[in-house]
Design an enzyme around this catalytic site. Structure first.
Site, PDB file in Angstrom:
ATOM      1  N   SER A   1      -0.646   7.976  -0.511  1.00 35.15           N
ATOM      2  CA  SER A   1      -0.526   6.997   0.573  1.00 35.15           C
ATOM      3  C   SER A   1       0.060   5.655   0.157  1.00 35.15           C
ATOM      4  CB  SER A   1      -1.895   6.760   1.224  1.00 35.15           C
ATOM      5  OG  SER A   1      -2.221   7.856   2.030  1.00 35.15           O
TER       6      SER A   1
ATOM      7  N   LYS B   1      -4.625  -3.451   3.404  1.00 34.91           N
ATOM      8  CA  LYS B   1      -4.695  -2.227   4.207  1.00 34.91           C
ATOM      9  C   LYS B   1      -6.008  -2.223   4.990  1.00 34.91           C
ATOM     10  CE  LYS B   1      -4.248   2.834   3.872  1.00 34.91           C
ATOM     11  NZ  LYS B   1      -4.031   3.996   2.978  1.00 34.91           N
TER      12      LYS B   1
ATOM     13  N   SER C   1      -0.161   6.918   4.130  1.00 38.20           N
ATOM     14  CA  SER C   1      -0.833   6.248   5.218  1.00 38.20           C
ATOM     15  C   SER C   1      -0.743   4.728   5.170  1.00 38.20           C
ATOM     16  CB  SER C   1      -2.312   6.654   5.236  1.00 38.20           C
ATOM     17  OG  SER C   1      -2.972   6.214   4.075  1.00 38.20           O
TER      18      SER C   1
END
Lengths: 435, 469
Positions: free
Chosen positions: A139, A39, A114
């Site tokens: 997320s 990420k 996210s």
């Protein structure tokens, strides 16, 4: 075909990457042969790391996050950086000036966020792949659920945050995604454990999470606050059918109540925004990321950088977060939210006296279409997190495991366990996977 | 008009590494921005890691200032935007400081200590082509960013500039004795002062560096406020900046209300438990404090309290110097006499501190020994000490170089013989009963041999010569 080349091809279609590594190194170890995507808010030395924000465009970290160093030490190839909402501020991976990933099951729909890029590549990769992702309020669970992959958020303090670009430090957890529970468990085994660079990491020994077997007489708690109103009935039906199958395999379903659930969302957003608003202060265009010609005094320059560099959601959270910690409001918002957090933790602690895991839908709906998302107000964005924020606020581990579909879109079952009970939780998830 | 003064004193703690990273704190001689790392530069993804040594230093300071040490402490973020802060917040202590509720006696006046806490130093700003308000540009040196500071906050108990100075002197001496602070470091002691007169509005004077400047700044500020009141003007509540070059304070910003720093708990650092064991251990192993040291020197070395006061108050290095001298030289009272009267005078004359000079116990006691064994006279020693302090050369070497040792009696007798035979008139006068003429002859001998003879010896030899002829 090597995985870097293949990932680039897939990225053309799904837009899940923000930056690729120049080349793939690999070595010996438990992750030999695996390509690991990261990420964008987890620093990888030598690869641009922006946390999805223009204010960090061009920033190349001079050091690896601890989790990356651990992956490299176990022979993983680090692929590059997956897309996300700016600093993690979002549930649909649309709050970013960079790539907005498409849901592999329907390109008109969001991957969730996210950690949208992480879930997307995990779903579409046709080479051995694992994803480093991160959750503050859901997320990992959200995009894992909507893309139909396994997403594990560990106990707060289980995995070092050194090298994680902070959203809300007391809530941020680096976690993992994989196509299967076993693969996710493998990566979690590698990245967990003590680290002298993060004072909040626990030094509890790390079991081998990949040792998966049935849990005898698994006690599954069904929290009533996580069902019914606000939950799409077809999603709930899919969840119940999974729970019934579990029960038929010998698990025991037990009704439980988490009475402070209704306060969790506001408590979560107040704490998260208060911390986020201070974390974002450092982005002022002096040493890294976005730079502009310096004119006027420092206030004017900082304002210019922050006006240009932050998206709307970041600005909103800086303003709200600053408000909640100002004198005169601090007691009513920030300090009260901390007290509520304690109550939420007590709810869970009480529930885990009677059950091994709690089970609920991960998300109240399946992945929405982009045109639907555009119609939502900010508060409706925040409401999407209603099922995931409480366990995140409590710092307990959770896993979203695919358990069927609704409207032909994946549905995730959310399993939550007591602090540091990842192993039991993953075994329960493995059972669900094998139903 | 009575002044009311409260001080916030920031002192750099002399730990080896910074408060939250392993960068060195020995930065005075370094190129700018060379003692830095992702943590003190506030890079994304970095986290603070607490230096426990700084906490221990803070605890000993709290103990020395008779404060209550808190059993559990934590850190907070103090949020404001300023280019000297790498993160635009400072990690400090807010709700729960390290220590609270202490005091320090200045003479017989008690100055309350509100709190003692530790925090990180911001970077250093270098203003180019102007001052803080009008510089052409400002450079940032992050070497200082993250150096551990202790902040000591007093109650508004200080009543004059002089008392503020005495308070700071005593505080500095205590910190020096605790070995937590190096008084010679550049900018190692910085003060914010809150000043008001006659219960008027409070004015904060920010960032005054060093003792001398505190006195200057406070003097200026008290006089400024007094004349304003005398002219019928009111004192505005504000923050002022002190310019060390001009000795003048000027308005930095008005403040209608308390600044709002939006404190939150620092989430990257856990609570720190200061166990009874830790605090008790530090209490037991507390170094000797100045007041105790003054008493001990009196008891142990038989010197006067006046002497002990001067030796200890000059600084820790001076009292260590004194004790070292006493190991090397048998008479501790003589050491004290010569140290307090002549050594300090010469150091002051040269404008040097002990550590700036090359004076050492070995060479200083050499001087005393040479007097005892008759190599030099006391008078010469008093002269010689000036050269010694100035050059740092060993007194014995100075005596050799300048050929200053006392003449052997035989050689001196020859000189006396010469003088007597060259001054027949004085001899005649003496013999006719004018005994004062002997003084003249003694003077002539002393002039000829300069300081290389003791006056007593010369007198004896002259009288002997007069008798003999």
């Amino acid at each position: 075909m090597n995985s870097l080349k293949r990932a680039k091809e897939l990225d053309q279609e799904y837009h899940f990457m923000n930056a690729f590594a120049d080349s793939l190194d690999s070595g010996e170890g438990r992750l030999k042969g695996y390509t690991v995507s990261v990420k964008d808010n987890v620093c990888v030395k030598g690869v641009q790391s922006t946390a999805g924000s223009k204010v960090l465009e061009g920033y190349v970290p001079p050091f690896d996050a601890t989790v990356i160093a651990k992956c490299r030490a176990e022979g993983a190839s680090i692929l590059g950086k997956t897309t996300q909402d700016e600093f993690g501020f979002g549930t649909f991976n649309v709050n970013t000036p960079f790539n907005k990933p498409l849901n592999p099951h329907d390109p008109e729909r969001s991957t969730g966020g996210s950690s949208g890029g992480a879930a997307c590549i995990t779903a579409v990769a046709d080479f051995p792949h694992l994803a480093i992702s991160e959750s503050t309020g859901g997320s990992i669970s959200c995009p894992a659920s909507w893309c139909g992959v396994v997403g594990v958020t560990p106990t707060y303090g289980r995995v070092s945050r050194w090298g994680l670009i902070d959203y809300a430090n007391s809530l941020d957890k680096i976690g993992v995604m994989g196509k299967t529970v076993k693969e996710a468990a493998l990566l979690l085994s590698v990245i967990s454990g003590p680290d002298k660079y993060d004072s909040t990491v626990l030094d509890t020994p790390v079991p081998d999470y990949t040792e998966l077997e049935s849990v005898e007489e698994l006690k599954v708690g069904v929290p009533k606050e996580y069902y019914g109103e606000g939950i799409n009935s077809d999603v709930e039906k899919t969840i119940w059918s999974t729970l019934k199958k579990l029960e038929s395999k010998g698990a025991k379903l037990i009704d439980v109540s988490l009475p402070h659930t209704k306060y969790a969302l506001s408590s979560y957003y107040i704490i998260a925004m208060a911390e986020a608003s201070t974390n974002l202060s450092k982005f002022s265009g002096l040493r890294y990321g976005l730079q502009e010609h310096i004119e006027g005094d420092f206030n004017q320059y900082f304002s210019k950088i922050r006006t240009l560099g932050f998206g709307d959601e970041s600005k909103r959270r800086v303003m709200l977060g600053t408000f909640t910690r100002m004198a005169g409001y601090r007691d009513a918002y920030y300090l009260k939210a901390l007290k509520v957090r304690t109550k939420v933790i007590e709810d869970f602690k009480h529930a885990f006296e009677a059950v091994d895991v709690l089970a609920a839908p991960t998300m109240p709906v399946v992945a929405p279409r982009f045109d639907e998302i555009e119609e939502l107000e900010p508060i409706q964005h925040y409401m999407m997190d209603i099922l995931t924020v409480a366990p995140n606020l409590a710092g307990i581990p959770m896993v979203s495991v695919p358990c069927g579909t609704s409207e032909d879109m994946p549905v995730g079952l959310h399993l939550m366990a007591d602090h540091l009970q990842e192993h039991t939780m993953l075994r329960a998830a493995w059972e669900v996977e094998n139903l | 008009m009575k002044a009311t003064i409260g001080l916030e004193i920031h002192v750099q703690l002399n730990t080896e590494s910074k408060l939250f990273c392993s960068c060195t704190t020995e930065i005075d001689d370094l190129e700018p921005n060379t003692a830095v790392c992702p943590i003190c530069l506030g890079y994304p993804g970095s986290k603070p890691k607490l230096n426990r040594k700084a906490v221990e230093h803070g605890i000993t300071i709290g103990i020395a200032l008779e404060s209550r040490i808190k059993p559990v402490i934590r850190f907070s973020r103090k949020n404001y935007f300023y280019p000297d802060m790498s993160k635009n917040y400072q990690i400090t202590q807010y709700e729960v400081p390290l220590a609270e509720g202490g005091y320090l006696m200045v003479g017989d006046h008690r100055v309350g200590i509100t709190r003692v806490h530790i925090e990180e130093d911001p970077a250093k700003l270098v203003h180019v082509g102007g001052g803080i308000t009008n510089a052409r540009e400002t450079l940032i040196d992050y070497n200082r960013a993250g150096v551990p500071l202790v902040e000591i906050v007093t109650e508004p108990d200080i009543e004059s500039t002089e008392e503020a100075r005495d308070f700071l002197k005593k505080l500095s001496l205590i910190l020096e004795h605790l070995r937590v602070y190096d008084p010679s470091g550049e900018g190692s002691l910085r003060v914010d002062a809150n000043v008001s007169i006659d219960g008027g509005n409070r004015v904060e004077v920010k960032n005054i560096t060093g003792f001398r400047n505190v006195e200057k700044a406070l003097n200026y500020e008290v006089v400024r406020q007094r004349s304003a009141v005398n002219m019928g003007l009111s004192i505005v509540r504000e923050t002022r900046h002190f310019d060390a070059e001009t000795g003048v304070t000027s308005t930095l910003r008005l403040k209608e209300q308390e600044e709002d720093y939006g404190y939150i708990a620092e989430p990257d650092l856990t609570q720190i438990h200061l166990s009874e064991e830790l605090v008790g251990g530090l209490r037991v192993s507390m170094p000797e404090l100045p007041d105790q040291r003054i008493q001990r020197l009196v008891d142990q070395y038989g010197i006067t309290r006046f002497q002990s006061d001067i030796i200890v108050n000059t600084g820790l290095r001076m009292s260590i110097f004194y004790e070292k001298c006493c190991e090397l030289y048998p008479d501790s009272k003589t050491v004290a006499n010569w140290l307090v009267t002549y050594l300090l005078k010469s150091l002051n004359y040269e404008g040097m501190s002990l550590e700036e000079s090359s004076v050492a116990p070995e060479t200083f006691t050499e001087l005393l020994t040479m007097m005892d064994d008759g190599t030099i006279s006391e008078r010469l020693a008093k002269e010689l000490i000036k050269d010694y302090v100035k050059t740092g050369k060993s007194p014995r070497k100075l005596v050799e170089e300048k050929n200053l040792a006392l003449l052997p009696v035989d050689e001196l007798r020859v000189v006396v013989g010469e003088v007597v035979s060259e001054n027949q008139k004085a001899v005649d006068d003496y013999r006719s009963g004018k005994t004062k003429a002997a003084e003249y002859l003694i003077g002539q001998v002393l002039r000829r041999v300069r300081a290389r003879a003791a006056a007593n010896t010369v007198r004896e030899l002259v009288l002997e010569a007069l008798k003999g002829n």
